[in-house]
Each structure stands twice: as structure tokens, then as C-alpha cells.
Design a protein around this motif. Structure first.
Motif, PDB file in Angstrom:
ATOM      1  N   ILE A   8      29.648 -24.353 -12.293  1.00  0.00           N
ATOM      2  CA  ILE A   8      30.520 -24.762 -11.188  1.00  0.00           C
ATOM      3  C   ILE A   8      31.989 -24.638 -11.593  1.00  0.00           C
ATOM      4  CG2 ILE A   8      31.251 -26.706  -9.745  1.00  0.00           C
ATOM      5  CD1 ILE A   8      28.268 -27.588  -9.764  1.00  0.00           C
ATOM      6  N   ALA A   9      32.320 -25.077 -12.799  1.00  0.00           N
ATOM      7  CA  ALA A   9      33.695 -24.962 -13.290  1.00  0.00           C
ATOM      8  C   ALA A   9      34.125 -23.496 -13.351  1.00  0.00           C
ATOM      9  CB  ALA A   9      33.824 -25.613 -14.667  1.00  0.00           C
ATOM     10  N   GLY A  10      33.250 -22.631 -13.828  1.00  0.00           N
ATOM     11  CA  GLY A  10      33.555 -21.201 -13.905  1.00  0.00           C
ATOM     12  C   GLY A  10      33.790 -20.588 -12.541  1.00  0.00           C
ATOM     13  N   ILE A  11      32.964 -20.966 -11.573  1.00  0.00           N
ATOM     14  CA  ILE A  11      33.119 -20.439 -10.217  1.00  0.00           C
ATOM     15  C   ILE A  11      34.439 -20.898  -9.615  1.00  0.00           C
ATOM     16  CG2 ILE A  11      32.226 -20.587  -7.850  1.00  0.00           C
ATOM     17  CD1 ILE A  11      29.383 -20.651  -9.139  1.00  0.00           C
ATOM     18  N   LEU A  12      34.733 -22.198  -9.715  1.00  0.00           N
ATOM     19  CA  LEU A  12      35.972 -22.722  -9.136  1.00  0.00           C
ATOM     20  C   LEU A  12      37.207 -22.104  -9.791  1.00  0.00           C
ATOM     21  CD1 LEU A  12      35.031 -26.480  -8.702  1.00  0.00           C
ATOM     22  CD2 LEU A  12      35.198 -24.732  -6.923  1.00  0.00           C
ATOM     23  N   THR A  13      37.172 -21.981 -11.101  1.00  0.00           N
ATOM     24  CA  THR A  13      38.297 -21.378 -11.811  1.00  0.00           C
ATOM     25  C   THR A  13      38.462 -19.909 -11.416  1.00  0.00           C
ATOM     26  OG1 THR A  13      37.931 -22.869 -13.665  1.00  0.00           O
ATOM     27  CG2 THR A  13      39.259 -20.930 -14.098  1.00  0.00           C
ATOM     28  N   SER A  14      37.342 -19.211 -11.303  1.00  0.00           N
ATOM     29  CA  SER A  14      37.384 -17.787 -10.984  1.00  0.00           C
ATOM     30  C   SER A  14      37.936 -17.506  -9.603  1.00  0.00           C
ATOM     31  CB  SER A  14      35.984 -17.183 -11.085  1.00  0.00           C
ATOM     32  OG  SER A  14      35.517 -17.279 -12.401  1.00  0.00           O
ATOM     33  N   ILE A  15      37.600 -18.342  -8.641  1.00  0.00           N
ATOM     34  CA  ILE A  15      38.039 -18.084  -7.272  1.00  0.00           C
ATOM     35  C   ILE A  15      39.399 -18.700  -6.954  1.00  0.00           C
ATOM     36  CG2 ILE A  15      35.685 -17.799  -6.435  1.00  0.00           C
ATOM     37  CD1 ILE A  15      35.953 -20.595  -5.134  1.00  0.00           C
ATOM     38  N   SER A  16      39.991 -19.391  -7.905  1.00  0.00           N
ATOM     39  CA  SER A  16      41.241 -20.107  -7.636  1.00  0.00           C
ATOM     40  C   SER A  16      42.390 -19.194  -7.202  1.00  0.00           C
ATOM     41  CB  SER A  16      41.665 -20.933  -8.849  1.00  0.00           C
ATOM     42  OG  SER A  16      42.000 -20.098  -9.930  1.00  0.00           O
ATOM     43  N   MET A  17      42.428 -17.973  -7.663  1.00  0.00           N
ATOM     44  CA  MET A  17      43.519 -17.062  -7.311  1.00  0.00           C
ATOM     45  C   MET A  17      43.203 -16.179  -6.103  1.00  0.00           C
ATOM     46  SD  MET A  17      46.035 -17.725  -9.311  1.00  0.00           S
ATOM     47  CE  MET A  17      47.147 -16.337  -9.399  1.00  0.00           C
ATOM     48  N   VAL A  18      41.983 -16.256  -5.592  1.00  0.00           N
ATOM     49  CA  VAL A  18      41.601 -15.429  -4.448  1.00  0.00           C
ATOM     50  C   VAL A  18      42.463 -15.724  -3.215  1.00  0.00           C
ATOM     51  CG1 VAL A  18      39.727 -14.869  -2.843  1.00  0.00           C
ATOM     52  CG2 VAL A  18      39.278 -14.963  -5.298  1.00  0.00           C
ATOM     53  N   PRO A  19      42.728 -16.995  -2.857  1.00  0.00           N
ATOM     54  CA  PRO A  19      43.599 -17.233  -1.702  1.00  0.00           C
ATOM     55  C   PRO A  19      44.989 -16.609  -1.864  1.00  0.00           C
ATOM     56  CG  PRO A  19      42.441 -19.242  -2.290  1.00  0.00           C
ATOM     57  CD  PRO A  19      42.178 -18.248  -3.382  1.00  0.00           C
ATOM     58  N   GLN A  20      45.536 -16.658  -3.074  1.00  0.00           N
ATOM     59  CA  GLN A  20      46.849 -16.036  -3.324  1.00  0.00           C
ATOM     60  C   GLN A  20      46.768 -14.531  -3.139  1.00  0.00           C
ATOM     61  OE1 GLN A  20      49.873 -17.797  -4.316  1.00  0.00           O
ATOM     62  NE2 GLN A  20      50.551 -15.862  -3.476  1.00  0.00           N
ATOM     63  N   LEU A  21      45.708 -13.926  -3.645  1.00  0.00           N
ATOM     64  CA  LEU A  21      45.525 -12.483  -3.510  1.00  0.00           C
ATOM     65  C   LEU A  21      45.404 -12.091  -2.037  1.00  0.00           C
ATOM     66  CD1 LEU A  21      45.080  -9.671  -4.693  1.00  0.00           C
ATOM     67  CD2 LEU A  21      42.662 -10.258  -4.977  1.00  0.00           C
ATOM     68  N   ILE A  22      44.633 -12.837  -1.279  1.00  0.00           N
ATOM     69  CA  ILE A  22      44.473 -12.556   0.147  1.00  0.00           C
ATOM     70  C   ILE A  22      45.815 -12.667   0.868  1.00  0.00           C
ATOM     71  CG2 ILE A  22      43.449 -13.412   2.302  1.00  0.00           C
ATOM     72  CD1 ILE A  22      40.960 -14.150   0.578  1.00  0.00           C
ATOM     73  N   LYS A  23      46.582 -13.691   0.540  1.00  0.00           N
ATOM     74  CA  LYS A  23      47.903 -13.882   1.154  1.00  0.00           C
ATOM     75  C   LYS A  23      48.833 -12.707   0.843  1.00  0.00           C
ATOM     76  CE  LYS A  23      51.411 -17.466   1.628  1.00  0.00           C
ATOM     77  NZ  LYS A  23      52.701 -17.116   1.166  1.00  0.00           N
ATOM     78  N   VAL A  24      48.833 -12.264  -0.401  1.00  0.00           N
ATOM     79  CA  VAL A  24      49.682 -11.131  -0.803  1.00  0.00           C
ATOM     80  C   VAL A  24      49.256  -9.860  -0.074  1.00  0.00           C
ATOM     81  CG1 VAL A  24      50.197  -9.571  -2.733  1.00  0.00           C
ATOM     82  CG2 VAL A  24      50.395 -12.047  -3.037  1.00  0.00           C
ATOM     83  N   ILE A  25      47.955  -9.633   0.031  1.00  0.00           N
ATOM     84  CA  ILE A  25      47.469  -8.428   0.712  1.00  0.00           C
ATOM     85  C   ILE A  25      47.857  -8.456   2.187  1.00  0.00           C
ATOM     86  CG2 ILE A  25      45.386  -7.206   1.465  1.00  0.00           C
ATOM     87  CD1 ILE A  25      44.144  -8.034  -1.260  1.00  0.00           C
ATOM     88  N   LYS A  26      47.701  -9.612   2.823  1.00  0.00           N
ATOM     89  CA  LYS A  26      48.027  -9.723   4.256  1.00  0.00           C
ATOM     90  C   LYS A  26      49.519  -9.625   4.521  1.00  0.00           C
ATOM     91  CE  LYS A  26      44.154 -12.457   5.941  1.00  0.00           C
ATOM     92  NZ  LYS A  26      43.749 -13.765   6.505  1.00  0.00           N
TER      93      LYS A  26
END
Length: 85
Positions: A8-26
Motif C-alpha cells: 500500500i505504501a509503495g502504491i501511494l508513493t508511486s502514484i503521488s506525482m500522477v496528479p501533477q503530471l496530468i495537470k502539466v499535460i493538460k
């Protein structure tokens, strides 16, 4: 129980930057992104991948490899869009 917490810790840490990436792409706006922070983070998660390989621990390898992918992509977009900001 320790394995579940680790996964669970690995998943949460791994996806933590995904919202930032999506925002930058949009928005194609990287004015508030720190390339130094991303580079340091990339170094850290890359070392976690190596550590996971040495221990043959797939949860460590996979979660951090995903982080490497996300952060490399974010840094790439930073380099592409920095001129526009």
C-alpha cells in the motif's frame, strides 16, 4: 500484515506525482515545477529500484520503477514546456 502495508505504501508513493503530471499535460504549464526536486527524486527512486533488484523484492522494484517512469515523464514535459512559460 507487513507485506500489505509495504505494498500500500509503495502504491501511494508511486502514484503521488500522477496528479501533477496530468495537470502539466493538460495545462502545458511548468512554471511552478522544480526540475531540481524532480531530478533528486528520480535519483532516489532509481536507487530504490536497484535496491529492490539486489534484494529480489518485486514490490520495491515495481512501485519504484513506476515512479521512475512518472517522474522521467514529468521532467521531459518540464524540458519541453519550460520555454513557453
Amino acid at each position: 500484515m507487513e507485506i500489505v502495508i509495504g505494498i500500500i505504501a509503495g502504491i501511494l508513493t508511486s502514484i503521488s506525482m500522477v496528479p501533477q503530471l496530468i495537470k502539466v499535460i493538460k495545462e502545458k504549464d511548468v512554471a511552478n515545477i522544480s526540475p531540481i526536486m524532480i531530478t533528486i527524486l528520480l535519483g532516489g527512486v532509481s536507487m530504490w529500484v536497484v535496491y529492490g533488484v539486489l534484494l529480489k523484492e518485486w514490490p520495491i522494484i515495481l512501485s519504484n520503477a513506476f515512479s521512475v517512469l512518472v517522474n522521467t515523464t514529468l521532467l521531459t514535459y518540464y524540458l519541453l514546456y519550460r520555454e513557453r512559460t
